[in-house]
Design a protein around this motif. Structure first.
Motif, PDB file in Angstrom:
ATOM      1  N   ALA A  64       0.847  -1.192   0.000  1.00  0.00           N
ATOM      2  CA  ALA A  64       0.000   0.000   0.000  1.00  0.00           C
ATOM      3  C   ALA A  64       0.884   1.245   0.000  1.00  0.00           C
ATOM      4  CB  ALA A  64      -0.899   0.000   1.225  1.00  0.00           C
ATOM      5  N   ASP A  65       0.420   2.292  -0.645  1.00  0.00           N
ATOM      6  CA  ASP A  65       1.151   3.563  -0.668  1.00  0.00           C
ATOM      7  C   ASP A  65       0.898   4.355   0.609  1.00  0.00           C
ATOM      8  OD1 ASP A  65       2.276   3.319  -3.260  1.00  0.00           O
ATOM      9  OD2 ASP A  65       0.346   3.874  -4.152  1.00  0.00           O
ATOM     10  N   GLY A  66       1.770   5.334   0.844  1.00  0.00           N
ATOM     11  CA  GLY A  66       1.527   6.315   1.888  1.00  0.00           C
ATOM     12  C   GLY A  66       1.709   5.794   3.294  1.00  0.00           C
ATOM     13  N   GLY A  67       0.970   6.406   4.202  1.00  0.00           N
ATOM     14  CA  GLY A  67       1.069   6.087   5.615  1.00  0.00           C
ATOM     15  C   GLY A  67       1.051   7.350   6.445  1.00  0.00           C
ATOM     16  N   ASN A  99      12.577   2.369  -2.686  1.00  0.00           N
ATOM     17  CA  ASN A  99      13.772   1.953  -1.949  1.00  0.00           C
ATOM     18  C   ASN A  99      14.689   3.137  -1.667  1.00  0.00           C
ATOM     19  OD1 ASN A  99      12.837  -0.651  -2.031  1.00  0.00           O
ATOM     20  ND2 ASN A  99      14.203  -1.324  -3.666  1.00  0.00           N
ATOM     21  N   ALA A 100      14.768   4.058  -2.624  1.00  0.00           N
ATOM     22  CA  ALA A 100      15.601   5.242  -2.421  1.00  0.00           C
ATOM     23  C   ALA A 100      15.103   6.076  -1.243  1.00  0.00           C
ATOM     24  CB  ALA A 100      15.624   6.086  -3.699  1.00  0.00           C
ATOM     25  N   GLU A 101      13.791   6.069  -1.009  1.00  0.00           N
ATOM     26  CA  GLU A 101      13.174   6.877   0.048  1.00  0.00           C
ATOM     27  C   GLU A 101      12.882   6.060   1.306  1.00  0.00           C
ATOM     28  OE1 GLU A 101       9.726   8.302  -1.955  1.00  0.00           O
ATOM     29  OE2 GLU A 101      10.852   9.677  -3.256  1.00  0.00           O
ATOM     30  N   LEU A 102      13.571   4.947   1.459  1.00  0.00           N
ATOM     31  CA  LEU A 102      13.285   4.007   2.533  1.00  0.00           C
ATOM     32  C   LEU A 102      13.262   4.659   3.916  1.00  0.00           C
ATOM     33  CD1 LEU A 102      12.843   0.900   2.970  1.00  0.00           C
ATOM     34  CD2 LEU A 102      15.289   0.776   3.492  1.00  0.00           C
ATOM     35  N   PHE A 103      14.204   5.568   4.178  1.00  0.00           N
ATOM     36  CA  PHE A 103      14.315   6.181   5.501  1.00  0.00           C
ATOM     37  C   PHE A 103      13.626   7.551   5.580  1.00  0.00           C
ATOM     38  CE2 PHE A 103      17.805   3.120   5.595  1.00  0.00           C
ATOM     39  CZ  PHE A 103      17.606   2.539   6.843  1.00  0.00           C
ATOM     40  N   ASP A 104      12.949   7.943   4.507  1.00  0.00           N
ATOM     41  CA  ASP A 104      12.289   9.251   4.487  1.00  0.00           C
ATOM     42  C   ASP A 104      10.775   9.162   4.321  1.00  0.00           C
ATOM     43  OD1 ASP A 104      14.789  10.696   4.576  1.00  0.00           O
ATOM     44  OD2 ASP A 104      15.078  10.092   2.491  1.00  0.00           O
ATOM     45  N   SER A 105      10.282   8.066   3.771  1.00  0.00           N
ATOM     46  CA  SER A 105       8.855   7.947   3.483  1.00  0.00           C
ATOM     47  C   SER A 105       8.074   7.569   4.749  1.00  0.00           C
ATOM     48  CB  SER A 105       8.622   6.901   2.391  1.00  0.00           C
ATOM     49  OG  SER A 105       9.171   5.655   2.766  1.00  0.00           O
ATOM     50  N   PRO A 106       6.775   7.837   4.760  1.00  0.00           N
ATOM     51  CA  PRO A 106       5.964   7.522   5.940  1.00  0.00           C
ATOM     52  C   PRO A 106       5.787   6.015   6.117  1.00  0.00           C
ATOM     53  CG  PRO A 106       4.564   8.263   4.154  1.00  0.00           C
ATOM     54  CD  PRO A 106       5.969   8.484   3.698  1.00  0.00           C
ATOM     55  N   THR A 107       5.410   5.633   7.312  1.00  0.00           N
ATOM     56  CA  THR A 107       5.203   4.219   7.622  1.00  0.00           C
ATOM     57  C   THR A 107       3.742   3.952   7.968  1.00  0.00           C
ATOM     58  OG1 THR A 107       5.754   4.609   9.951  1.00  0.00           O
ATOM     59  CG2 THR A 107       7.560   3.934   8.490  1.00  0.00           C
ATOM     60  N   MET A 108       3.397   2.676   7.967  1.00  0.00           N
ATOM     61  CA  MET A 108       2.103   2.215   8.465  1.00  0.00           C
ATOM     62  C   MET A 108       2.306   0.807   9.013  1.00  0.00           C
ATOM     63  SD  MET A 108      -0.180   1.127   5.100  1.00  0.00           S
ATOM     64  CE  MET A 108      -0.201   2.768   4.364  1.00  0.00           C
ATOM     65  N   VAL A 131       8.696  -9.116  10.921  1.00  0.00           N
ATOM     66  CA  VAL A 131       8.096  -7.956  11.568  1.00  0.00           C
ATOM     67  C   VAL A 131       6.774  -8.367  12.192  1.00  0.00           C
ATOM     68  CG1 VAL A 131       9.189  -6.149  10.197  1.00  0.00           C
ATOM     69  CG2 VAL A 131       7.070  -7.195   9.371  1.00  0.00           C
ATOM     70  N   ALA A 132       6.491  -7.824  13.368  1.00  0.00           N
ATOM     71  CA  ALA A 132       5.192  -8.037  13.987  1.00  0.00           C
ATOM     72  C   ALA A 132       4.125  -7.295  13.189  1.00  0.00           C
ATOM     73  CB  ALA A 132       5.217  -7.539  15.430  1.00  0.00           C
ATOM     74  N   ALA A 133       2.886  -7.739  13.319  1.00  0.00           N
ATOM     75  CA  ALA A 133       1.801  -7.185  12.516  1.00  0.00           C
ATOM     76  C   ALA A 133       1.660  -5.681  12.670  1.00  0.00           C
ATOM     77  CB  ALA A 133       0.491  -7.872  12.880  1.00  0.00           C
ATOM     78  N   GLY A 134       1.944  -5.160  13.863  1.00  0.00           N
ATOM     79  CA  GLY A 134       1.775  -3.731  14.109  1.00  0.00           C
ATOM     80  C   GLY A 134       3.021  -2.903  13.904  1.00  0.00           C
ATOM     81  N   ASP A 135       4.129  -3.509  13.516  1.00  0.00           N
ATOM     82  CA  ASP A 135       5.370  -2.754  13.323  1.00  0.00           C
ATOM     83  C   ASP A 135       5.232  -1.725  12.199  1.00  0.00           C
ATOM     84  OD1 ASP A 135       6.719  -4.033  15.334  1.00  0.00           O
ATOM     85  OD2 ASP A 135       7.953  -5.291  14.032  1.00  0.00           O
ATOM     86  N   PRO A 136       5.687  -0.486  12.408  1.00  0.00           N
ATOM     87  CA  PRO A 136       5.575   0.550  11.369  1.00  0.00           C
ATOM     88  C   PRO A 136       6.677   0.418  10.331  1.00  0.00           C
ATOM     89  CG  PRO A 136       6.564   1.473  13.355  1.00  0.00           C
ATOM     90  CD  PRO A 136       6.236   0.058  13.677  1.00  0.00           C
ATOM     91  N   ILE A 137       6.296   0.166   9.092  1.00  0.00           N
ATOM     92  CA  ILE A 137       7.273   0.003   8.019  1.00  0.00           C
ATOM     93  C   ILE A 137       6.871   0.830   6.800  1.00  0.00           C
ATOM     94  CG2 ILE A 137       7.980  -2.301   8.783  1.00  0.00           C
ATOM     95  CD1 ILE A 137       6.249  -3.437   6.471  1.00  0.00           C
ATOM     96  N   PRO A 138       7.849   1.223   5.987  1.00  0.00           N
ATOM     97  CA  PRO A 138       7.555   1.949   4.761  1.00  0.00           C
ATOM     98  C   PRO A 138       7.307   0.979   3.608  1.00  0.00           C
ATOM     99  CG  PRO A 138       9.913   1.796   5.036  1.00  0.00           C
ATOM    100  CD  PRO A 138       9.289   1.102   6.230  1.00  0.00           C
ATOM    101  N   ALA A 139       6.882   1.510   2.478  1.00  0.00           N
ATOM    102  CA  ALA A 139       6.798   0.705   1.262  1.00  0.00           C
ATOM    103  C   ALA A 139       8.214   0.467   0.752  1.00  0.00           C
ATOM    104  CB  ALA A 139       5.962   1.423   0.213  1.00  0.00           C
ATOM    105  N   TYR A 140       8.452  -0.711   0.197  1.00  0.00           N
ATOM    106  CA  TYR A 140       9.770  -1.048  -0.329  1.00  0.00           C
ATOM    107  C   TYR A 140       9.607  -2.159  -1.360  1.00  0.00           C
ATOM    108  CZ  TYR A 140       9.429  -5.248   2.556  1.00  0.00           C
ATOM    109  OH  TYR A 140       9.007  -6.433   3.104  1.00  0.00           O
ATOM    110  N   ARG A 141      10.694  -2.497  -2.037  1.00  0.00           N
ATOM    111  CA  ARG A 141      10.646  -3.630  -2.967  1.00  0.00           C
ATOM    112  C   ARG A 141      11.895  -4.485  -2.789  1.00  0.00           C
ATOM    113  NH1 ARG A 141       7.274  -5.027  -7.283  1.00  0.00           N
ATOM    114  NH2 ARG A 141       7.966  -7.064  -8.046  1.00  0.00           N
TER     115      ARG A 141
END
Length: 247
Positions: free
Chosen positions: A12-15, A68-77, A118-128
């Motif tokens: 999913a996008d965003g977060g 992937n380039a924005e891995l540490f800058d994009s929002p998480t969910m 990762v646990a179900a509630g862990d906040p992660i960004p989109a990646y590939r």
């Protein structure tokens, strides 16, 4: 109970969450491997042709490299909302009640090529990144994750239900886990393995295990929960269950 889910290629996008904080993820023992792999993936993203080749993407999927380039800058969910696709459609996170979602966060974990687990509630960004990927300077992910993940999973709950797909099961063995086969049965009683809809049926089983108020302690307990949810599940071996669906 711990239910191991496969991830999905689609995300999913965003977060609304803050950017990725590796130290905030569950299973902190995996931190060094996560940092190594994340740094390699971000570095690789600076080389678009190299990323497309390593990740086995087409030029039309260049946006995946940008993720992937924005891995540490994009929002998480939460991980359970980040992953999409057939299994997660069947799991139907939006349809869980507040109490069921709380149980899902306690019981479900997602195998991840990037984060290990990762646990179900862990906040992660989109990646590939896929379980079968081979990255420059890293090599195959099995070589990285197996020695890191197996000790973590070896100390997991007494009851582990392993719904991972082959590529992710290969990253770490869980000898004490209960595995699940999905079989179709025709009118004559003949059975064969289900491939195309395998994930959807496993998603329904994961939902039943996440939502139930009871806490299964054995394979027999998993069968009981599944049957209450309308699923046909048979205990065929000490650590193997068959989920049987109509052909």
């Amino acid at each position: 109970m711990l239910v191991l889910l496969p991830p999905s290629e689609t995300k999913a996008d965003g977060g609304l969450g803050s950017p990725l904080d590796l130290d905030a993820l569950s299973y902190p023992e995996l931190g060094p491997a996560r940092r190594k792999l994340s740094a390699a993936l971000v570095e690789l993203a600076a080389d678009l042709p190299g990323s497309l080749a390593a990740l086995e993407l087409s030029p039309r999927q260049a946006a995946e490299v940008q993720r992937n380039a924005e891995l540490f800058d994009s929002p998480t969910m939460p991980a359970l909302s980040r992953y999409t696709g057939v299994l997660y459609d069947a799991l139907d996170v939006p349809g869980l009640t507040k109490a069921e979602l709380a149980r899902a966060h306690q019981r479900l974990a997602v195998a991840s090529a990037l984060f290990g687990l990762v646990a179900a509630g862990d906040p992660i960004p989109a990646y590939r990144l896929s379980g079968g990927s081979v990255l420059p300077g890293i090599g195959g992910l099995r070589g990285l994750w197996r020695s890191e993940l197996e000790p973590v999973l070896a100390t997991a709950d007494d009851l582990v239900v392993d719904l991972r797909s082959g590529a992710y099961a290969a990253l770490a063995k869980v000898p004490h886990a209960i595995t699940v086969r999905v079989l179709s049965e025709d009118g004559a009683g003949r059975r064969k393995a289900v491939s195309h809809h395998n994930k959807a049926h496993k998603g329904r089983l994961a939902r039943a295990l996440a939502a139930t108020r009871s806490e299964p302690k054995s394979a027999a307990g998993v069968v009981t929960v599944a049957r209450r949810a309308g699923l046909v599940v048979e205990h065929t071996g000490q650590q193997c269950l068959d989920l049987v669906v109509p052909a």
